[in-house]
Design an enzyme around this catalytic site. Structure first.
Site, mmCIF file in Angstrom:
data_model
loop_
_atom_site.group_PDB
_atom_site.id
_atom_site.type_symbol
_atom_site.label_atom_id
_atom_site.label_comp_id
_atom_site.label_asym_id
_atom_site.label_seq_id
_atom_site.Cartn_x
_atom_site.Cartn_y
_atom_site.Cartn_z
ATOM 1 N N LYS A 135 0.858 -1.199 0.000
ATOM 2 C CA LYS A 135 0.000 0.000 0.000
ATOM 3 C C LYS A 135 0.899 1.256 0.000
ATOM 4 O O LYS A 135 1.923 1.256 -0.663
ATOM 5 C CB LYS A 135 -0.980 -0.054 1.181
ATOM 6 C CG LYS A 135 -1.743 -1.392 1.206
ATOM 7 C CD LYS A 135 -2.868 -1.453 2.195
ATOM 8 C CE LYS A 135 -3.510 -2.841 2.121
ATOM 9 N NZ LYS A 135 -4.694 -2.953 2.975
ATOM 10 N N HIS A 187 -8.214 -3.655 -6.094
ATOM 11 C CA HIS A 187 -8.196 -3.686 -4.630
ATOM 12 C C HIS A 187 -9.360 -2.850 -4.089
ATOM 13 O O HIS A 187 -9.704 -1.816 -4.655
ATOM 14 C CB HIS A 187 -6.857 -3.156 -4.101
ATOM 15 C CG HIS A 187 -6.666 -3.452 -2.649
ATOM 16 N ND1 HIS A 187 -7.244 -2.689 -1.662
ATOM 17 C CD2 HIS A 187 -5.996 -4.452 -2.021
ATOM 18 C CE1 HIS A 187 -6.930 -3.208 -0.477
ATOM 19 N NE2 HIS A 187 -6.177 -4.273 -0.671
ATOM 20 N N GLU A 198 -9.533 -0.832 -1.776
ATOM 21 C CA GLU A 198 -9.195 0.576 -1.503
ATOM 22 C C GLU A 198 -9.237 1.398 -2.799
ATOM 23 O O GLU A 198 -9.585 2.575 -2.780
ATOM 24 C CB GLU A 198 -7.822 0.660 -0.812
ATOM 25 C CG GLU A 198 -7.918 0.152 0.619
ATOM 26 C CD GLU A 198 -6.649 -0.465 1.170
ATOM 27 O OE1 GLU A 198 -5.566 -0.254 0.602
ATOM 28 O OE2 GLU A 198 -6.748 -1.187 2.189
ATOM 29 N N GLU A 227 -10.615 -10.795 -0.874
ATOM 30 C CA GLU A 227 -10.321 -9.997 0.318
ATOM 31 C C GLU A 227 -11.620 -9.412 0.870
ATOM 32 O O GLU A 227 -12.084 -8.374 0.383
ATOM 33 C CB GLU A 227 -9.369 -8.857 -0.028
ATOM 34 C CG GLU A 227 -8.022 -9.309 -0.529
ATOM 35 C CD GLU A 227 -6.961 -8.236 -0.307
ATOM 36 O OE1 GLU A 227 -5.965 -8.552 0.341
ATOM 37 O OE2 GLU A 227 -7.147 -7.096 -0.755
ATOM 38 N N GLY A 267 -7.199 -4.940 7.398
ATOM 39 C CA GLY A 267 -6.651 -3.995 8.365
ATOM 40 C C GLY A 267 -7.418 -3.923 9.665
ATOM 41 O O GLY A 267 -7.219 -3.005 10.458
ATOM 42 N N SER A 310 -6.175 -9.350 7.140
ATOM 43 C CA SER A 310 -5.632 -9.645 8.477
ATOM 44 C C SER A 310 -4.928 -11.002 8.562
ATOM 45 O O SER A 310 -5.029 -11.702 9.570
ATOM 46 C CB SER A 310 -6.729 -9.531 9.549
ATOM 47 O OG SER A 310 -7.197 -8.192 9.620
HETATM 48 P P1 13P Z 1 -4.172 -6.489 5.947
HETATM 49 O O1 13P Z 1 -3.353 -7.751 5.823
HETATM 50 O O2 13P Z 1 -3.432 -5.377 6.582
HETATM 51 O O3 13P Z 1 -5.513 -6.757 6.540
HETATM 52 O O4 13P Z 1 -4.448 -5.989 4.426
HETATM 53 C C1 13P Z 1 -4.946 -6.874 3.510
HETATM 54 C C2 13P Z 1 -4.901 -6.247 2.169
HETATM 55 O O5 13P Z 1 -5.640 -5.338 1.870
HETATM 56 C C3 13P Z 1 -3.906 -6.764 1.208
HETATM 57 O O6 13P Z 1 -4.169 -6.301 -0.078
#
Ligand code: 13P
Length: 254
Positions: free
Chosen positions: A13, A97, A99, A171, A177, A217
């Site tokens: 990220k 993704h 995000e 995901e 997160g 996570s």
């Molecule tokens: P985390 O492992 O921090 O939960 O993030 C997952 C993620 O978005 C990987 O692309």
């Protein structure tokens, strides 16, 4: 050994500039494992430093981009194109993704355009999908994931690439997160449904070849259990990919 091999991918990220990336790879205990691949997706700015670091350290770690622009060049201020990535030796892109969908308004149509452009330019694509907590709680997980994949599954270029240069990462947005991982049973159930969808639309042999990574996570405390599930082919890791100790520990669980 898993039939499709295992991919451990770190999505950095907006973390690690070039200097800290060099420190990360120097501190990462890495040895080759048969049937397993390690990959890291740093920011655009850090790609070259990451490529140089793994080469200098003799680490066979793939380096990919977290995003790219579908057009090959032009008036798109602030964007990075496929030919630019290719010029420095990048062969992998992460697309879709949550995000990017949430904060950068990437719709399924935008993501399909990027996916097609990436595949046409010879990149390998890891396409992310996932439902929100609200969607899960209202029983919509599979319909949301199906909708996110619909246009991709219907496209002949993508259909041909699935299992070769196009793979998936599931995901759940509620697990990213948050420290709340999907239980191995929840993750396996969703991965199996996704593979069933792939089988119905693209046929058994293609469905069998698609790697479906779990992300959300993932830590050294839960990765082994997730990996033991038959339809989970690896992990896409955020937080635990940022430190050599935790990422190295995940690798050692393979
Ligand atoms: P985390 O492992 O921090 O939960 O993030 C997952 C993620 O978005 C990987 O692309």
């Amino acid at each position: 050994m898993k039939p499709r091999g295992i991919l451990l991918a770190g999505n950095w990220k907006m973390n690690h500039g070039p200097a800290s990336a060099r420190g990360f790879f120097e501190g990462l205990p890495f040895s080759k494992k048969p049937g397993a691949t390690m990959r890291v997706y740093p920011s655009f700015l850090t790609l070259q430093a990451a490529l140089d670091a793994v080469k200098a350290n003799g680490q066979e770690i793939e380096i990919g981009a977290q995003n790219f622009h579908a057009e090959k060049s032009g008036a798109f201020t602030g964007e990075v194109s496929g030919p630019m990535l290719e010029e420095i030796g990048i062969q992998q892109v992460l697309l879709g993704h949550s995000e990017r969908r949430q904060y950068f308004a990437e719709t399924p149509a935008v993501i399909l355009k990027k996916t097609l452009s990436a595949l046409h330019q010879g990149f390998e694509v890891l396409l992310c999908i996932g439902e929100t907590l609200e969607e899960r709680n209202s029983g919509q997980t599979i319909s949301v994931l199906t909708h996110q994949l619909e246009s991709t599954l219907a496209d002949p270029t993508c259909a041909e690439a699935f299992g070769k240069t196009l793979h998936l990462a599931y995901e759940p947005v509620w697990a990213i997160g948050t420290g709340v991982t999907a239980s191995p049973a929840q993750a396996q159930e969703t991965h199996a449904s996704l593979r069933a969808l792939l089988t119905r639309t693209l046929g058994q042999s293609t469905a069998d070849a698609v790697q479906i990574l779990y992300g959300g996570s993932v830590t050294p405390a839960n990765f082994a259990e997730l990996l033991a599930c038959p339809d989970i082919d690896g992990g896409l890791v955020g937080g635990a990919s940022l430190k050599p100790d935790s990422f190295g520990a995940l690798w050692n669980l393979i």
